[in-house]
Write a protein that holds these residues in place. Structure first.
Motif, PDB file in Angstrom:
ATOM      1  N   PRO A 211      -6.735   2.098  -3.038  1.00  0.00           N
ATOM      2  CA  PRO A 211      -5.399   1.670  -2.608  1.00  0.00           C
ATOM      3  C   PRO A 211      -5.117   2.000  -1.147  1.00  0.00           C
ATOM      4  O   PRO A 211      -4.424   1.238  -0.462  1.00  0.00           O
ATOM      5  N   VAL A 212      -5.684   3.111  -0.650  1.00  0.00           N
ATOM      6  CA  VAL A 212      -5.472   3.480   0.761  1.00  0.00           C
ATOM      7  C   VAL A 212      -6.113   2.427   1.667  1.00  0.00           C
ATOM      8  O   VAL A 212      -5.504   1.973   2.649  1.00  0.00           O
ATOM      9  N   MET A 213      -7.328   2.011   1.313  1.00  0.00           N
ATOM     10  CA  MET A 213      -8.017   0.995   2.123  1.00  0.00           C
ATOM     11  C   MET A 213      -7.273  -0.336   2.097  1.00  0.00           C
ATOM     12  O   MET A 213      -7.148  -1.017   3.114  1.00  0.00           O
ATOM     13  N   LEU A 214      -6.761  -0.687   0.913  1.00  0.00           N
ATOM     14  CA  LEU A 214      -6.045  -1.966   0.800  1.00  0.00           C
ATOM     15  C   LEU A 214      -4.729  -1.935   1.578  1.00  0.00           C
ATOM     16  O   LEU A 214      -4.336  -2.927   2.193  1.00  0.00           O
ATOM     17  N   LEU A 215      -4.090  -0.735   1.587  1.00  0.00           N
ATOM     18  CA  LEU A 215      -2.847  -0.598   2.353  1.00  0.00           C
ATOM     19  C   LEU A 215      -3.135  -0.720   3.849  1.00  0.00           C
ATOM     20  O   LEU A 215      -2.442  -1.423   4.580  1.00  0.00           O
ATOM     21  N   LYS A 216      -4.223  -0.066   4.283  1.00  0.00           N
ATOM     22  CA  LYS A 216      -4.602  -0.139   5.706  1.00  0.00           C
ATOM     23  C   LYS A 216      -4.939  -1.598   6.088  1.00  0.00           C
ATOM     24  O   LYS A 216      -4.553  -2.076   7.153  1.00  0.00           O
ATOM     25  N   GLU A 217      -5.631  -2.292   5.176  1.00  0.00           N
ATOM     26  CA  GLU A 217      -5.966  -3.701   5.445  1.00  0.00           C
ATOM     27  C   GLU A 217      -4.689  -4.519   5.644  1.00  0.00           C
ATOM     28  O   GLU A 217      -4.587  -5.328   6.555  1.00  0.00           O
ATOM     29  N   ARG A 218      -3.708  -4.229   4.789  1.00  0.00           N
ATOM     30  CA  ARG A 218      -2.444  -4.980   4.869  1.00  0.00           C
ATOM     31  C   ARG A 218      -1.703  -4.662   6.167  1.00  0.00           C
ATOM     32  O   ARG A 218      -1.181  -5.555   6.830  1.00  0.00           O
ATOM     33  N   LEU A 219      -1.687  -3.371   6.520  1.00  0.00           N
ATOM     34  CA  LEU A 219      -0.918  -2.949   7.700  1.00  0.00           C
ATOM     35  C   LEU A 219      -1.579  -3.372   9.014  1.00  0.00           C
ATOM     36  O   LEU A 219      -0.910  -3.467  10.033  1.00  0.00           O
ATOM     37  N   THR A 220      -2.885  -3.563   8.974  1.00  0.00           N
ATOM     38  CA  THR A 220      -3.594  -3.917  10.219  1.00  0.00           C
ATOM     39  C   THR A 220      -4.042  -5.381  10.204  1.00  0.00           C
ATOM     40  O   THR A 220      -4.934  -5.770  10.944  1.00  0.00           O
ATOM     41  N   ARG A 221      -3.411  -6.158   9.339  1.00  0.00           N
ATOM     42  CA  ARG A 221      -3.723  -7.590   9.216  1.00  0.00           C
ATOM     43  C   ARG A 221      -3.599  -8.270  10.587  1.00  0.00           C
ATOM     44  O   ARG A 221      -2.513  -8.233  11.180  1.00  0.00           O
ATOM     45  N   PRO A 222      -4.665  -8.864  11.103  1.00  0.00           N
ATOM     46  CA  PRO A 222      -4.544  -9.474  12.430  1.00  0.00           C
ATOM     47  C   PRO A 222      -3.768 -10.785  12.397  1.00  0.00           C
ATOM     48  O   PRO A 222      -3.689 -11.439  11.363  1.00  0.00           O
ATOM     49  N   GLN A 223      -3.195 -11.107  13.543  1.00  0.00           N
ATOM     50  CA  GLN A 223      -2.534 -12.405  13.674  1.00  0.00           C
ATOM     51  C   GLN A 223      -3.627 -13.444  13.784  1.00  0.00           C
ATOM     52  O   GLN A 223      -4.563 -13.281  14.565  1.00  0.00           O
ATOM     53  N   GLY A 224      -3.539 -14.500  13.017  1.00  0.00           N
ATOM     54  CA  GLY A 224      -4.575 -15.524  13.087  1.00  0.00           C
ATOM     55  C   GLY A 224      -4.423 -16.393  14.323  1.00  0.00           C
ATOM     56  O   GLY A 224      -3.317 -16.570  14.826  1.00  0.00           O
TER      57      GLY A 224
END
Ligand code: GSH
Length: 126
Positions: A14-27
């Motif tokens: 869940p920590v990795m998935l949260l980080k992925e969500r928070l650092t989602r790049p702008q396309g």
């Protein structure tokens, strides 16, 4: 030992998935025509992956940065996908990008850095 790794995965996942969500790049933004061309090209691609594999997250983020709609195939929970990866790709390792050709053949590209390099060369703005 098995329990320890299961517990570690349960905490880190869940920590990795949260980080992925928070650092989602702008396309990247393309013209409608160009994005349609890219979307069509992406229909020949499929990413075999695990949800909480850091190397898979790295590739998913690159796909977001390049605004690529690539089908994600769960190779962790789906026996069908896992068997296809092993039988046709040659290894159960993820991430693996299946690149389908018009003639019905396919290339199975392993290694997150090689996948990202391929995506950048194929889809980055020229
Ligand atoms: N160097 C590889 C590492 C990939 C890797 O270690 N993937 C793990 C999941 S995080 C895996 O597939 N493990 C299962 C296996 O090796 O059979 C990359 O960058 O793609």
């Amino acid at each position: 030992m098995k329990l320890f790794f299961r517990l570690l995965r349960a905490i880190l996942g869940p920590v990795m998935l949260l980080k992925e969500r928070l650092t989602r790049p702008q396309g990247v933004v393309r013209t409608a025509a160009e994005q349609a061309r890219v979307d069509t090209a992406c229909q020949n691609l499929a990413l075999y992956q695990f949800n909480t594999c850091p190397f898979c997250i790295k590739v998913r983020q690159e796909m977001r940065r390049l605004s690529l709609k690539v089908e994600l195939r769960d190779a962790q929970n789906s026996t069908v996908n896992r068997q296809a990866l092993l039988a046709q790709g040659g290894s159960p390792k993820v991430p693996c990008l299946k690149i389908s050709n018009e003639d019905g053949t396919a290339k199975w590209l392993y290694e997150s850095s090689d996948i990202n390099r391929y995506l950048q060369q194929a889809f980055a703005a020229k």
